[in-house]
Design a protein around this motif. Structure first.
Motif, PDB file in Angstrom:
ATOM      1  N   ARG A  33       0.860  -1.179   0.000  1.00 23.09           N
ATOM      2  CA  ARG A  33       0.000   0.000   0.000  1.00 23.09           C
ATOM      3  C   ARG A  33       0.895   1.226   0.000  1.00 23.09           C
ATOM      4  NH1 ARG A  33      -3.653  -2.002   4.988  1.00 23.09           N
ATOM      5  NH2 ARG A  33      -1.538  -2.571   5.658  1.00 23.09           N
ATOM      6  N   VAL A  34       0.686   2.118  -0.968  1.00 24.62           N
ATOM      7  CA  VAL A  34       1.658   3.179  -1.247  1.00 24.62           C
ATOM      8  C   VAL A  34       1.080   4.574  -1.030  1.00 24.62           C
ATOM      9  CG1 VAL A  34       3.227   4.151  -2.977  1.00 24.62           C
ATOM     10  CG2 VAL A  34       2.759   1.686  -2.971  1.00 24.62           C
ATOM     11  N   VAL A  35       1.875   5.403  -0.341  1.00 21.05           N
ATOM     12  CA  VAL A  35       1.602   6.832  -0.240  1.00 21.05           C
ATOM     13  C   VAL A  35       2.515   7.527  -1.244  1.00 21.05           C
ATOM     14  CG1 VAL A  35       1.693   8.887   1.214  1.00 21.05           C
ATOM     15  CG2 VAL A  35       0.943   6.700   2.180  1.00 21.05           C
ATOM     16  N   VAL A  36       1.922   8.195  -2.213  1.00 18.50           N
ATOM     17  CA  VAL A  36       2.663   8.925  -3.234  1.00 18.50           C
ATOM     18  C   VAL A  36       2.784  10.377  -2.775  1.00 18.50           C
ATOM     19  CG1 VAL A  36       2.684   9.700  -5.635  1.00 18.50           C
ATOM     20  CG2 VAL A  36       1.808   7.419  -5.067  1.00 18.50           C
ATOM     21  N   ALA A  37       4.016  10.845  -2.622  1.00 18.97           N
ATOM     22  CA  ALA A  37       4.267  12.196  -2.124  1.00 18.97           C
ATOM     23  C   ALA A  37       5.004  13.007  -3.184  1.00 18.97           C
ATOM     24  CB  ALA A  37       5.089  12.139  -0.842  1.00 18.97           C
ATOM     25  N   ASP A  38       4.505  14.208  -3.465  1.00 18.46           N
ATOM     26  CA  ASP A  38       5.133  15.036  -4.489  1.00 18.46           C
ATOM     27  C   ASP A  38       4.555  16.443  -4.422  1.00 18.46           C
ATOM     28  OD1 ASP A  38       6.104  16.012  -7.200  1.00 18.46           O
ATOM     29  OD2 ASP A  38       6.677  13.920  -7.379  1.00 18.46           O
ATOM     30  N   VAL A  39       5.239  17.388  -5.064  1.00 15.98           N
ATOM     31  CA  VAL A  39       4.687  18.744  -5.176  1.00 15.98           C
ATOM     32  C   VAL A  39       3.726  18.853  -6.361  1.00 15.98           C
ATOM     33  CG1 VAL A  39       6.606  19.907  -4.043  1.00 15.98           C
ATOM     34  CG2 VAL A  39       6.709  19.484  -6.507  1.00 15.98           C
ATOM     35  N   ASP A  40       3.812  17.910  -7.292  1.00 15.06           N
ATOM     36  CA  ASP A  40       2.925  17.886  -8.458  1.00 15.06           C
ATOM     37  C   ASP A  40       1.649  17.139  -8.080  1.00 15.06           C
ATOM     38  OD1 ASP A  40       1.592  17.478 -10.856  1.00 15.06           O
ATOM     39  OD2 ASP A  40       3.419  17.023 -11.995  1.00 15.06           O
ATOM     40  N   ALA A  41       0.641  17.901  -7.653  1.00 17.69           N
ATOM     41  CA  ALA A  41      -0.578  17.281  -7.139  1.00 17.69           C
ATOM     42  C   ALA A  41      -1.348  16.535  -8.225  1.00 17.69           C
ATOM     43  CB  ALA A  41      -1.474  18.334  -6.492  1.00 17.69           C
ATOM     44  N   ASP A  42      -1.468  17.125  -9.404  1.00 16.76           N
ATOM     45  CA  ASP A  42      -2.268  16.491 -10.459  1.00 16.76           C
ATOM     46  C   ASP A  42      -1.691  15.142 -10.860  1.00 16.76           C
ATOM     47  OD1 ASP A  42      -4.010  18.629 -10.470  1.00 16.76           O
ATOM     48  OD2 ASP A  42      -3.048  19.631 -12.167  1.00 16.76           O
ATOM     49  N   GLN A  43      -0.408  15.118 -11.180  1.00 16.15           N
ATOM     50  CA  GLN A  43       0.204  13.873 -11.618  1.00 16.15           C
ATOM     51  C   GLN A  43       0.348  12.894 -10.456  1.00 16.15           C
ATOM     52  OE1 GLN A  43       0.692  13.000 -14.695  1.00 16.15           O
ATOM     53  NE2 GLN A  43       1.539  10.988 -14.120  1.00 16.15           N
ATOM     54  N   GLY A  44       0.639  13.426  -9.274  1.00 12.56           N
ATOM     55  CA  GLY A  44       0.777  12.564  -8.111  1.00 12.56           C
ATOM     56  C   GLY A  44      -0.520  11.858  -7.764  1.00 12.56           C
ATOM     57  N   LYS A  45      -1.627  12.594  -7.833  1.00 13.47           N
ATOM     58  CA  LYS A  45      -2.942  11.995  -7.562  1.00 13.47           C
ATOM     59  C   LYS A  45      -3.275  10.951  -8.616  1.00 13.47           C
ATOM     60  CE  LYS A  45      -5.005  15.968  -5.169  1.00 13.47           C
ATOM     61  NZ  LYS A  45      -5.960  17.099  -5.283  1.00 13.47           N
ATOM     62  N   ALA A  46      -2.890  11.232  -9.860  1.00  9.80           N
ATOM     63  CA  ALA A  46      -3.167  10.277 -10.932  1.00  9.80           C
ATOM     64  C   ALA A  46      -2.443   8.956 -10.682  1.00  9.80           C
ATOM     65  CB  ALA A  46      -2.753  10.864 -12.276  1.00  9.80           C
ATOM     66  N   VAL A  47      -1.180   9.033 -10.265  1.00 13.63           N
ATOM     67  CA  VAL A  47      -0.416   7.809  -9.970  1.00 13.63           C
ATOM     68  C   VAL A  47      -1.036   7.082  -8.779  1.00 13.63           C
ATOM     69  CG1 VAL A  47       1.800   6.886  -9.205  1.00 13.63           C
ATOM     70  CG2 VAL A  47       1.736   8.700 -10.922  1.00 13.63           C
ATOM     71  N   ALA A  48      -1.374   7.829  -7.739  1.00 14.17           N
ATOM     72  CA  ALA A  48      -1.961   7.205  -6.546  1.00 14.17           C
ATOM     73  C   ALA A  48      -3.282   6.514  -6.871  1.00 14.17           C
ATOM     74  CB  ALA A  48      -2.159   8.254  -5.454  1.00 14.17           C
ATOM     75  N   ASP A  49      -4.127   7.184  -7.654  1.00 15.13           N
ATOM     76  CA  ASP A  49      -5.413   6.589  -8.034  1.00 15.13           C
ATOM     77  C   ASP A  49      -5.205   5.326  -8.864  1.00 15.13           C
ATOM     78  OD1 ASP A  49      -6.725   8.616  -6.725  1.00 15.13           O
ATOM     79  OD2 ASP A  49      -7.188   9.769  -8.535  1.00 15.13           O
ATOM     80  N   GLU A  50      -4.232   5.377  -9.756  1.00 14.68           N
ATOM     81  CA  GLU A  50      -3.950   4.238 -10.636  1.00 14.68           C
ATOM     82  C   GLU A  50      -3.572   2.993  -9.844  1.00 14.68           C
ATOM     83  OE1 GLU A  50      -0.252   2.870 -13.485  1.00 14.68           O
ATOM     84  OE2 GLU A  50      -0.682   5.009 -13.317  1.00 14.68           O
ATOM     85  N   ILE A  51      -2.826   3.169  -8.760  1.00 13.37           N
ATOM     86  CA  ILE A  51      -2.302   2.017  -8.016  1.00 13.37           C
ATOM     87  C   ILE A  51      -3.083   1.734  -6.736  1.00 13.37           C
ATOM     88  CG2 ILE A  51       0.012   2.386  -8.954  1.00 13.37           C
ATOM     89  CD1 ILE A  51       0.826   3.581  -6.255  1.00 13.37           C
ATOM     90  N   GLY A  52      -4.172   2.464  -6.527  1.00 10.88           N
ATOM     91  CA  GLY A  52      -4.966   2.241  -5.322  1.00 10.88           C
ATOM     92  C   GLY A  52      -4.298   2.736  -4.058  1.00 10.88           C
ATOM     93  N   GLY A  53      -3.444   3.757  -4.205  1.00 13.14           N
ATOM     94  CA  GLY A  53      -2.776   4.343  -3.054  1.00 13.14           C
ATOM     95  C   GLY A  53      -3.404   5.661  -2.663  1.00 13.14           C
ATOM     96  N   VAL A  54      -2.665   6.440  -1.897  1.00 14.39           N
ATOM     97  CA  VAL A  54      -3.127   7.771  -1.517  1.00 14.39           C
ATOM     98  C   VAL A  54      -2.034   8.775  -1.851  1.00 14.39           C
ATOM     99  CG1 VAL A  54      -4.680   6.978   0.302  1.00 14.39           C
ATOM    100  CG2 VAL A  54      -2.308   7.538   0.859  1.00 14.39           C
ATOM    101  N   PHE A  55      -2.448  10.011  -2.105  1.00 17.22           N
ATOM    102  CA  PHE A  55      -1.505  11.077  -2.446  1.00 17.22           C
ATOM    103  C   PHE A  55      -1.422  12.080  -1.317  1.00 17.22           C
ATOM    104  CE2 PHE A  55      -0.873  15.445  -3.933  1.00 17.22           C
ATOM    105  CZ  PHE A  55       0.393  15.327  -4.503  1.00 17.22           C
ATOM    106  N   VAL A  56      -0.218  12.619  -1.113  1.00 20.11           N
ATOM    107  CA  VAL A  56      -0.042  13.738  -0.196  1.00 20.11           C
ATOM    108  C   VAL A  56       0.898  14.734  -0.858  1.00 20.11           C
ATOM    109  CG1 VAL A  56       1.878  12.603   1.039  1.00 20.11           C
ATOM    110  CG2 VAL A  56       0.623  14.458   2.140  1.00 20.11           C
ATOM    111  N   ARG A  57       0.483  16.003  -0.840  1.00 25.51           N
ATOM    112  CA  ARG A  57       1.386  17.018  -1.374  1.00 25.51           C
ATOM    113  C   ARG A  57       2.527  17.189  -0.386  1.00 25.51           C
ATOM    114  NH1 ARG A  57       3.441  21.872  -1.490  1.00 25.51           N
ATOM    115  NH2 ARG A  57       3.791  22.871  -3.517  1.00 25.51           N
TER     116      ARG A  57
END
Length: 266
Positions: A33-57
């Motif tokens: 289970r992955v938390v994707v962290a980045d300053v790029d919210a749009d692309q980061g959220k897209a990656v998180a959604d794709e893999i069933g994870g969560v995004f945090v700016r």
């Protein structure tokens, strides 16, 4: 036999693209289970959604952002097993006439401070679960980088930090990933030059393969190189000379200190 990562939790900084995004996808494919962290919210959220994870700016130059990224992993998934401190930038800045203090400070803040802050905040949670921290360094941290000495300094510092942390925390594995030029956004300004001189450009998948070798391994304080035409493995550092008495004999008291033992000459 493949390691079972089902239910493990990972935090990936710089996870919106390149090595970070590819590693997040690979981990998720193995049940992490992955938390994707980045300053790029749009692309980061897209990656998180794709893999069933969560995004945090997460701006890794801000200590509280790293603290919140770790806290989110704990809130959402119950803990943290793998902290992949991957966010980084190139500089293209020398110490000559083109030296720019702002460029230098930004590179230090992202490439080195970001790893320090991330490790500081991840350590308590990772230690609870006997997990690991992996930092993206570079071949520039293992060999001279005349074209970008500031970047080389950042990455050499990351390698030194990882090697020291590996000995400081026996209940946590801490390692560095050291790729050569990989096919990511960071080489865009260099791509034409690299192609002209025939420098191989690594596919991101090769870097992720080595990342997974580190994740699945047992070593700590290691810096794994990823170089075209070579099998990846920990770089073999030659130990510097350790302390000796006036008569040339080893200092036996010092030998009982793990730090001194690590500094012994071969």
């Amino acid at each position: 036999m493949p390691v079972d990562f089902t239910g493990k939790v990972a935090l990936v900084t710089g996870g919106s693209n390149g090595i970070g995004a590819a590693s997040a996808r690979r981990l998720a494919s193995r049940g992490v289970r992955v938390v994707v962290a980045d300053v790029d919210a749009d692309q980061g959220k897209a990656v998180a959604d794709e893999i069933g994870g969560v995004f945090v700016r997460c701006d890794v130059t801000v200590p509280s952002d790293s603290a919140e990224a770790v806290a989110l992993a704990v809130r959402e998934f119950g803990g943290l097993d793998i902290a992949f401190l991957n966010a980084g930038i190139g500089t293209g800045c020398s110490l000559g006439d083109d030296f720019d203090v702002d460029v230098y400070r930004r590179a230090m803040a992202i490439n080195l401070d970001g790893v320090v802050y991330g490790a500081h905040h991840a350590l308590p949670e990772v230690r609870k679960r006997g997990g690991q921290i992996i930092a993206t360094a570079s071949m520039a941290g293992l060999m001279p980088m005349p074209g970008d000495p500031v970047y080389g300094a950042n990455k050499a510092a990351v390698v030194g930090l990882v090697r020291s942390l590996g000995g400081a925390y026996p209940d946590v594995r801490v390692n560095a990933l050291c790729p050569a030029f990989a096919d990511t956004n960071i080489i865009v300004p260099l791509r034409s030059t690299l192609e002209e001189i025939g420098m191989p450009i690594l596919p991101v998948s090769a870097v992720v393969d080595t990342f997974m070798s580190i994740v699945e391994g047992s070593g700590t304080g290691e810096a794994w190189f990823v170089q075209a035409g070579r099998s990846s493995e920990p770089f073999g550092f030659r130990n510097p000379p350790g302390p000796r008495a006036a008569d040339g004999s080893r200092i036996e008291a010092a030998r009982k200190d793990p730090v001194s033992i690590a500094l012994e000459e071969n």
